[in-house]
Design a protein around this motif. Structure first.
Motif, mmCIF file in Angstrom:
data_model
loop_
_atom_site.group_PDB
_atom_site.id
_atom_site.type_symbol
_atom_site.label_atom_id
_atom_site.label_comp_id
_atom_site.label_asym_id
_atom_site.label_seq_id
_atom_site.Cartn_x
_atom_site.Cartn_y
_atom_site.Cartn_z
ATOM 1 N N CYS A 34 0.834 -1.213 0.000
ATOM 2 C CA CYS A 34 0.000 0.000 0.000
ATOM 3 C C CYS A 34 0.864 1.257 0.000
ATOM 4 O O CYS A 34 1.185 1.806 -1.049
ATOM 5 C CB CYS A 34 -0.952 0.001 1.193
ATOM 6 N N ARG A 35 1.291 1.697 1.181
ATOM 7 C CA ARG A 35 1.900 3.011 1.303
ATOM 8 C C ARG A 35 3.282 3.120 0.659
ATOM 9 O O ARG A 35 3.524 3.995 -0.168
ATOM 10 C CB ARG A 35 1.959 3.406 2.785
ATOM 11 N N SER A 36 4.203 2.233 1.052
ATOM 12 C CA SER A 36 5.558 2.340 0.485
ATOM 13 C C SER A 36 5.551 2.006 -1.004
ATOM 14 O O SER A 36 6.308 2.593 -1.786
ATOM 15 C CB SER A 36 6.526 1.430 1.231
ATOM 16 N N ALA A 64 -1.453 6.974 7.820
ATOM 17 C CA ALA A 64 -2.202 5.855 8.398
ATOM 18 C C ALA A 64 -2.372 4.734 7.379
ATOM 19 O O ALA A 64 -2.461 4.968 6.167
ATOM 20 C CB ALA A 64 -3.566 6.336 8.886
ATOM 21 N N ASP A 65 -2.435 3.504 7.875
ATOM 22 C CA ASP A 65 -2.564 2.333 7.014
ATOM 23 C C ASP A 65 -3.963 2.296 6.383
ATOM 24 O O ASP A 65 -4.967 2.214 7.104
ATOM 25 C CB ASP A 65 -2.311 1.075 7.841
ATOM 26 N N PRO A 66 -4.062 2.317 5.046
ATOM 27 C CA PRO A 66 -5.391 2.270 4.411
ATOM 28 C C PRO A 66 -5.862 0.856 4.079
ATOM 29 O O PRO A 66 -6.960 0.686 3.534
ATOM 30 C CB PRO A 66 -5.143 3.048 3.111
ATOM 31 N N TYR A 67 -5.056 -0.151 4.387
ATOM 32 C CA TYR A 67 -5.346 -1.503 3.921
ATOM 33 C C TYR A 67 -6.713 -1.988 4.414
ATOM 34 O O TYR A 67 -7.003 -1.980 5.606
ATOM 35 C CB TYR A 67 -4.263 -2.463 4.407
ATOM 36 N N ARG A 68 -7.560 -2.368 3.475
ATOM 37 C CA ARG A 68 -8.906 -2.896 3.719
ATOM 38 C C ARG A 68 -9.784 -1.908 4.478
ATOM 39 O O ARG A 68 -10.688 -2.308 5.207
ATOM 40 C CB ARG A 68 -8.832 -4.223 4.481
ATOM 41 N N ARG A 69 -9.527 -0.627 4.318
ATOM 42 C CA ARG A 69 -10.356 0.382 4.972
ATOM 43 C C ARG A 69 -11.162 1.202 3.961
ATOM 44 O O ARG A 69 -11.711 2.234 4.323
ATOM 45 C CB ARG A 69 -9.477 1.303 5.830
ATOM 46 N N GLY A 70 -11.204 0.739 2.728
ATOM 47 C CA GLY A 70 -12.053 1.361 1.731
ATOM 48 C C GLY A 70 -11.359 2.426 0.902
ATOM 49 O O GLY A 70 -10.246 2.882 1.209
#
Length: 594
Positions: free
Chosen positions: A427-429, A554-560
């Motif tokens: 995701c982020r990196s 913030a980690d967006p993984y599986r948060r829409g």
């Protein structure tokens, strides 16, 4: 104490002295109805000094002298409870807890709750988070555990926090049994929920910031450099040389606690008897621990001949959240005696100086020294190099001059290597690598790569983060990878998504502390500087700062898709500052293209 048949039997005798936290447990009734030591089923034995073992009555006090309980004939009479201390209003007795929170689900907490554990608790209804806080029990300090638990309570629909002072006794089975009994006495038949193993789960930004503050990276932790050795061994000389190097670097505050100086200012009036010498060392240790508590560096150089006292100093420092770094200056007695300009050894051998270490009083060589240095026939710089090498390896102090890369004209000079780091590298990196390459363009003298602290192997960019890419930006053949020592070593700068990723990198690769920043931290520093490229990296390596968790992505993984878009916008905004600062060029796309 509850008579629940599911509880394991308790040992009748345990050779563990009662600590303050145990007394608070007894006085507050956490072990109720226990009213005596050594009674059948009691998990606690009171160990007394020899002189007090036959005393008919013994009063138990806290460190301030406040009477907590009286023991007479093995019976316990509570007198009061501790009146002060952080979060004292959350230290409730079982009776008070039952009055306020009966009917709730009780959750024992001994560490910061992860996001997965918070999700696990959201469906359980009203909760009592029972923080078992005490010396040696949680991985966090007692205050850090309570702060993290209060932050967790704020993230749950209906959760109260009750704190129990629960110190470790150095026996895992005993600690577990005590914990079961304490929790049972608070719940008294209400549901008790045991948390799932957190594994490598993430922490929320608020809780993560508390953990990072409570457990700073080695380069930011309070530090006590404790030199010990015979008189004339060279310990004071090395201590002064090390103090000078720290001051010259200008990154840490440092206080010298030299043995002779302390004798004049802190321990005037003490003799050189064994008892007074040990008192002098404990005073040095207490001052050093307080310096470490506030993130400073203390350099101490007493003889400190006895292991028991050195261990007491180590405990003081570690209880204060500092790191105790013991340096044994192991110059042989014969060499120390040869150097004796004051003639002290000669006087000791003639019996003119009683209890002289190495002659008429023993020196107990430490077995737990971080580094052992023999200064015989060596220069100060050479001997100090042994200490600097170990400090650099541990990550607590890196005092070697940063190696400046020789300027090479033209295209033969290699590009700057930028390593982005997050958790799984999907995701982020990953987004940062793809976007940075696009923003920099083909002509930039930069290389970009990314990895994860717990990275997946050869996974594509997350679909929602792919959808958040700016128009015209494609992930191409991106494939995730785990973080390795080789990637960190080869990078010129490491930029992490969150403060906790930075902490992870520094713990695993402390030698890289000059070049590891959060992405937001680096962007803020670059924006405030007039320098660019390698000159900027050199400047930021010299004047490092503590990252601001508010700048974490913030980690967006599986948060829409909304979370993915927010992370993408934040990363792109940081990169639009970072890329020009590293390349001396204007980015190829601006914010309007996102």
């Amino acid at each position: 104490m509850s008579d629940s048949p599911v509880l394991p039997p308790a040992p009748q005798h345990c050779p563990t002295p009662v600590e303050l936290d145990d007394l608070e447990l007894l006085v507050s009734g956490a072990f109720a109805p226990t009213t005596a030591f050594d009674e059948p089923g009691s998990p606690i034995t009171l160990s007394l000094p020899e002189a007090l073992r036959d005393a008919p009555t013994v009063e138990l006090v806290d460190p301030e002298g406040l009477p907590l309980a009286r023991v007479s004939g093995g019976r316990i009479e509570p007198l009061t409870h501790a009146q002060f201390g952080p979060f004292r209003d959350h230290y409730l007795s079982p009776a008070t807890t039952r009055e306020q929170y009966a009917g709730r689900t009780f959750v024992p907490v001994t560490d910061a709750l992860t996001t997965a554990q918070l999700d696990e608790l959201r469906e359980l209804g009203p909760l009592v988070l029972l923080a078992l806080a005490g010396t040696g029990t949680p991985s966090l300090s007692p205050v850090g555990l309570v702060r993290a638990t209060l932050a967790a309570a704020r993230a749950l629909p209906d959760a109260a926090v009750v704190v129990v002072p629960f110190a470790s006794h150095g026996d895992a089975d005993l600690d577990h049994e005590l914990g079961v009994r304490v929790v049972d006495n608070y719940a008294q038949g209400d549901p008790v929920h045991g948390l799932a193993d957190p594994g490598d789960d993430d922490l929320s930004p608020e809780i993560g910031a508390i953990v990072d503050f409570d457990r700073p990276a080695p380069g930011e932790q309070g530090l006590v450099l404790f030199f010990t050795g015979l008189s004339g061994s060279g310990k004071s000389t090395l201590a002064r040389a090390l103090t000078d190097r720290i001051l010259e670097q200008g990154e840490r505050t440092v206080t010298s606690l030299d043995g002779d100086v302390v004798r004049r200012n802190l321990s005037a009036g003490l003799t050189f008897s064994k008892a007074d010498r040990e008192t002098n060392i404990r005073r040095i240790g207490w001052v050093a621990a307080e310096i470490a508590r506030h993130g400073g560096v203390a350099v101490c150089s007493p003889i400190a001949p006895f292991d028991e006292t050195r261990q007491q100093v180590r405990e003081m420092v570690e209880d204060a959240g500092g790191h105790f770094f013991l340096i044994h200056v192991a110059t042989p007695l014969e060499e120390c005696e040869r150097r004796d300009r004051k003639g002290l050894y000669a006087k000791a051998r003639r019996g003119e100086i009683p209890e002289f270490t190495g002659i008429s009083s023993p020196y107990e060589e430490p077995e737990d020294a971080a580094v052992r240095v023999d200064t015989t026939g060596r220069t100060i710089e050479d001997a100090l190099g042994d200490v600097l090498q170990e400090l650099s390896a541990s990550g607590h102090l890196v005092l070697d001059e940063p190696r400046a890369e020789a300027a090479t004209p033209g295209p033969s000079r290699r590009p700057l290597r930028v390593l982005f780091v997050c958790t799984a590298n999907i995701c982020r990196s990953a987004f940062a690598e793809v976007t940075a390459r696009h923003l920099a363009g083909d002509g930039a003298d930069l290389e970009f790569i990314s990895a994860g602290t717990h990275g997946h192997d050869r996974e594509p960019l997350d679909a929602e983060m792919t959808a958040a890419l700016s128009p015209g930006v494609e992930p191409g053949e991106f494939a995730s990878r785990p973080l390795t020592a080789e990637l960190v070593e080869q990078a010129d700068v490491v930029l992490t998504a969150e403060t906790r990723h930075r902490t992870f990198v520094l713990e695993e690769h402390p030698q890289a502390f000059r070049k590891v920043f959060t992405l937001g931290q680096f962007a803020a520093a670059a924006e405030a500087s007039d320098l660019t490229g390698r000159a900027l990296l050199d400047e930021l390596a010299r004047r490092r700062s503590v990252p601001d968790p508010a700048l974490d992505v913030a980690d967006p993984y599986r948060r829409g898709p909304e979370a993915a878009r927010a992370a993408a916008d934040q990363i792109t905004g940081h990169l639009e500052v970072v890329i020009p600062a590293l390349t001396d060029t204007v980015p190829t796309h601006d914010a309007k293209d996102r």
